[in-house]
Design an enzyme around this catalytic site. Structure first.
Site, PDB file in Angstrom:
ATOM      1  N   TYR A  45       0.850  -1.197   0.000  1.00 47.38           N
ATOM      2  CA  TYR A  45       0.000   0.000   0.000  1.00 47.38           C
ATOM      3  C   TYR A  45       0.877   1.235   0.000  1.00 47.38           C
ATOM      4  O   TYR A  45       1.884   1.283   0.723  1.00 47.38           O
ATOM      5  CB  TYR A  45      -0.910   0.026   1.233  1.00 47.38           C
ATOM      6  CG  TYR A  45      -2.323  -0.356   0.885  1.00 47.38           C
ATOM      7  CD1 TYR A  45      -3.039   0.404  -0.033  1.00 47.38           C
ATOM      8  CD2 TYR A  45      -2.948  -1.456   1.452  1.00 47.38           C
ATOM      9  CE1 TYR A  45      -4.341   0.057  -0.372  1.00 47.38           C
ATOM     10  CE2 TYR A  45      -4.243  -1.802   1.119  1.00 47.38           C
ATOM     11  CZ  TYR A  45      -4.934  -1.032   0.195  1.00 47.38           C
ATOM     12  OH  TYR A  45      -6.216  -1.372  -0.151  1.00 47.38           O
ATOM     13  N   GLU A  47      -0.536   4.890  -0.523  1.00 48.67           N
ATOM     14  CA  GLU A  47      -1.295   6.110  -0.827  1.00 48.67           C
ATOM     15  C   GLU A  47      -0.408   7.331  -0.704  1.00 48.67           C
ATOM     16  O   GLU A  47       0.409   7.438   0.223  1.00 48.67           O
ATOM     17  CB  GLU A  47      -2.476   6.270   0.139  1.00 48.67           C
ATOM     18  CG  GLU A  47      -3.727   5.569  -0.321  1.00 48.67           C
ATOM     19  CD  GLU A  47      -3.914   4.240   0.363  1.00 48.67           C
ATOM     20  OE1 GLU A  47      -2.893   3.578   0.648  1.00 48.67           O
ATOM     21  OE2 GLU A  47      -5.079   3.871   0.608  1.00 48.67           O
ATOM     22  N   ASP A 191      -7.687  13.100 -24.779  1.00 51.19           N
ATOM     23  CA  ASP A 191      -7.585  11.700 -24.349  1.00 51.19           C
ATOM     24  C   ASP A 191      -6.915  10.950 -25.500  1.00 51.19           C
ATOM     25  O   ASP A 191      -7.527  10.736 -26.554  1.00 51.19           O
ATOM     26  CB  ASP A 191      -8.996  11.157 -24.084  1.00 51.19           C
ATOM     27  CG  ASP A 191      -8.991   9.666 -23.736  1.00 51.19           C
ATOM     28  OD1 ASP A 191      -7.944   9.009 -23.910  1.00 51.19           O
ATOM     29  OD2 ASP A 191     -10.043   9.167 -23.299  1.00 51.19           O
ATOM     30  N   THR A 217      -4.301   5.738 -21.815  1.00 43.90           N
ATOM     31  CA  THR A 217      -4.095   4.413 -21.246  1.00 43.90           C
ATOM     32  C   THR A 217      -2.651   4.024 -21.568  1.00 43.90           C
ATOM     33  O   THR A 217      -1.963   4.717 -22.316  1.00 43.90           O
ATOM     34  CB  THR A 217      -5.034   3.358 -21.872  1.00 43.90           C
ATOM     35  OG1 THR A 217      -4.816   3.349 -23.288  1.00 43.90           O
ATOM     36  CG2 THR A 217      -6.485   3.649 -21.568  1.00 43.90           C
ATOM     37  N   LYS A 220      -2.501   0.104 -24.989  1.00 44.83           N
ATOM     38  CA  LYS A 220      -2.932  -0.060 -26.393  1.00 44.83           C
ATOM     39  C   LYS A 220      -1.688   0.065 -27.280  1.00 44.83           C
ATOM     40  O   LYS A 220      -0.853  -0.842 -27.269  1.00 44.83           O
ATOM     41  CB  LYS A 220      -4.016   0.967 -26.713  1.00 44.83           C
ATOM     42  CG  LYS A 220      -5.269   0.778 -25.835  1.00 44.83           C
ATOM     43  CD  LYS A 220      -6.364   1.747 -26.188  1.00 44.83           C
ATOM     44  CE  LYS A 220      -7.629   1.476 -25.402  1.00 44.83           C
ATOM     45  NZ  LYS A 220      -7.792   2.378 -24.247  1.00 44.83           N
ATOM     46  N   ARG A 226      -2.301  -2.865 -18.334  1.00 43.01           N
ATOM     47  CA  ARG A 226      -3.564  -2.137 -18.281  1.00 43.01           C
ATOM     48  C   ARG A 226      -3.400  -1.006 -17.295  1.00 43.01           C
ATOM     49  O   ARG A 226      -3.046  -1.234 -16.128  1.00 43.01           O
ATOM     50  CB  ARG A 226      -4.690  -3.056 -17.781  1.00 43.01           C
ATOM     51  CG  ARG A 226      -4.918  -4.306 -18.594  1.00 43.01           C
ATOM     52  CD  ARG A 226      -5.278  -3.968 -20.004  1.00 43.01           C
ATOM     53  NE  ARG A 226      -6.596  -3.408 -20.071  1.00 43.01           N
ATOM     54  CZ  ARG A 226      -7.638  -4.027 -20.623  1.00 43.01           C
ATOM     55  NH1 ARG A 226      -7.501  -5.223 -21.147  1.00 43.01           N
ATOM     56  NH2 ARG A 226      -8.818  -3.465 -20.641  1.00 43.01           N
TER      57      ARG A 226
HETATM   58  N1  DSN Z   1     -12.467  -0.339 -24.707  1.00 44.09           N
HETATM   59  C1  DSN Z   1     -11.505   0.525 -25.353  1.00 44.09           C
HETATM   60  C2  DSN Z   1     -11.512   0.354 -26.826  1.00 44.09           C
HETATM   61  O1  DSN Z   1     -11.688  -0.772 -27.261  1.00 44.09           O
HETATM   62  O2  DSN Z   1     -11.311   1.295 -27.549  1.00 44.09           O
HETATM   63  C3  DSN Z   1     -11.711   1.941 -24.991  1.00 44.09           C
HETATM   64  O3  DSN Z   1     -11.932   2.055 -23.648  1.00 44.09           O
END
Ligand code: DSN
Length: 434
Positions: A45, A47, A191, A217, A220, A226
């Site tokens: 932990y 924080e 974003d 994120t 990707k 993640r």
């Molecule tokens: N679920 C993601 C996507 O497939 O684009 C976005 O959050």
């Protein structure tokens, strides 16, 4: 007896290895990223922020988080970052909580045109808490219309102008968006969850010099665990005009930090932060730029090959890793295409096309993405073959034998592109044990 969970993990590892992964938001993280994720840092932990924690024993995780911050700053040329968001949804929720009071106005990209749930959908907290208006793409070109965005902004006077998408195959004009935000006195939030890796590789327009705040994120095109991040460029020090109890102006970075924790999150996931640091380190290598260039080339070749086979590719191509296919001229729905392709060992997602006459669970299109297969070593030639498999599968949707034949062909083909993951020594559900 082994916990059956490990059998399901092995089944999933095999599924990932034996099929064509074309979901645009997925990728194959490196074994080093997975090693950090599965580490003892899970147990801690922490924080707070490095050097300012609410728990003892944080001296090592402080180092990990500092390295993650420094690498992320270097990767994007950012002045300030927060690496703690559990995912993109939390990064967006924290930024909106920091910039808006309940009821204040948010102008963002229409979900049905390629936007994201967390940008003000009525089903998401962003749509419940704030007053939301959307801009979309033109009906004739499927491209963003910056004049329309300016007009909407002038009429709606948002406090936040949000940009970024889950399924938009073209680049964004951040400079023009900032001029719109400045004209109406709004914060500009980008974003970049989808194209982050391509932006880090300097292959797409860079939002950092233009946007007040950027969210992303990390799993990707960035190919990490993640997770989410928040970044700021030149505006990192800008005060909101809000005062602390001692009368000092609050810094934007401090407001963002506290909107994330304790605003919406508790303890940061230190194992994920370590894995983010590993992924950022990988993305800083020259190889990552080569990979990202190939991701875009592959998407362009896939788009072209599908158009040559009579498919309607929205906007006539792509600038990034996404290819959006409108299947209406083929008389197929997105749902049926997704199901049939899955039988052929090709994983995609059905996708609304802008102005779609179908509901989201049926949809008229599919979204294809190249990041995962490019990680496996696919180049232009392999993606021409991918287009051929997709076409054959879509023209034989009710022929299960044909679809099974394609699946076998793909499985054989992929033996030449192995994934670097060790198999679990457990029986796979549904398979007779030896
Ligand atoms: N679920 C993601 C996507 O497939 O684009 C976005 O959050």
């Amino acid at each position: 007896m082994t916990d059956p969970i490990f059998s399901w993990i092995e089944a999933e590892r095999r599924r990932q290895e034996e099929g064509l992964e074309l979901i645009a938001s997925e990728n194959y993280a490196s074994p080093a990223v997975l090693r950090a994720l599965g580490s003892v840092l899970n147990n801690k932990y922490a924080e707070g922020l490095p050097g300012r924690r609410y728990y003892g024993g944080c001296e090592y995780v402080d180092e990990v988080e500092r390295i993650a911050q420094e690498r992320l700053k270097l990767l994007f040329g950012a002045e300030w970052v927060n690496v703690q968001p559990h995912s993109g949804a939390q990064a967006n929720a924290a930024v909106l909580l920091a910039l808006l009071r309940p009821g204040e106005r948010l102008l963002s990209f229409e979900l049905a045109h390629g936007g994201h749930l967390t940008h003000g959908s009525p089903l998401n907290s962003s749509g419940k808490l704030y007053t939301v208006e959307h801009y979309g793409v033109r009906a004739d070109t499927y491209l963003l219309d910056y004049d329309q965005i300016r007009e909407k902004a002038r009429a709606f006077r948002p406090k936040v102008l949000m940009a970024g998408a889950s399924s938009y195959p073209r680049d964004w004009d951040w400079k023009t968006l900032r001029s719109i935000a400045d004209e109406v006195g709004a914060f500009l939030v980008a974003d970049i969850a989808h194209p982050a890796g391509l932006i880090a590789a300097k292959l797409l327009n860079d939002p950092l010099p233009h946007c007040h705040v950027v969210t992303s994120t990390t799993h990707k095109t960035l190919r990490g665990p993640r997770g989410g991040v928040i970044l700021m460029g030149r505006d990192f020090d800008n005060p909101f005009g809000e005062k602390t109890p001692k009368g000092q102006l609050k810094k934007m970075s401090a407001i963002l930090d506290s909107a994330l924790f304790p605003g919406i999150q508790g303890g940061p996931h230190m194992h994920t932060i370590a894995a983010k640091a590993v992924a950022f380190g990988e993305a800083l290598q020259p190889e990552f730029r080569r990979y990202s260039r190939q991701v875009i080339r592959n998407a362009q070749v896939l788009a072209q090959a599908l158009m040559e086979r009579g498919y309607t590719v929205l906007t006539g191509g792509t600038d990034n890793h996404i290819v959006l296919v409108d299947l209406r001229n083929k008389g197929i729905t997105g749902r049926d295409a997704e199901r049939g392709l899955e039988k052929a060992g090709i994983t995609v997602n059905k996708n609304l096309i802008p102005y779609d006459p179908q509901p989201p669970l049926i949809a008229s299109g599919i979204r294809l993405g190249t990041p995962a297969l490019t990680t496996r070593g696919f180049t232009e030639a392999e993606f021409r073959q991918v287009a051929a498999w997709i076409d054959t599968a879509l023209t034989h949707l009710s022929d299960d034998e044909k679809l099974a034949k394609i699946r076998n062909e793909i499985r054989e083909f992929l033996r030449g592109y192995p994934l670097p993951y060790a198999s679990e020594p457990v029986p796979v559900p549904g398979e007779a044990s030896a």
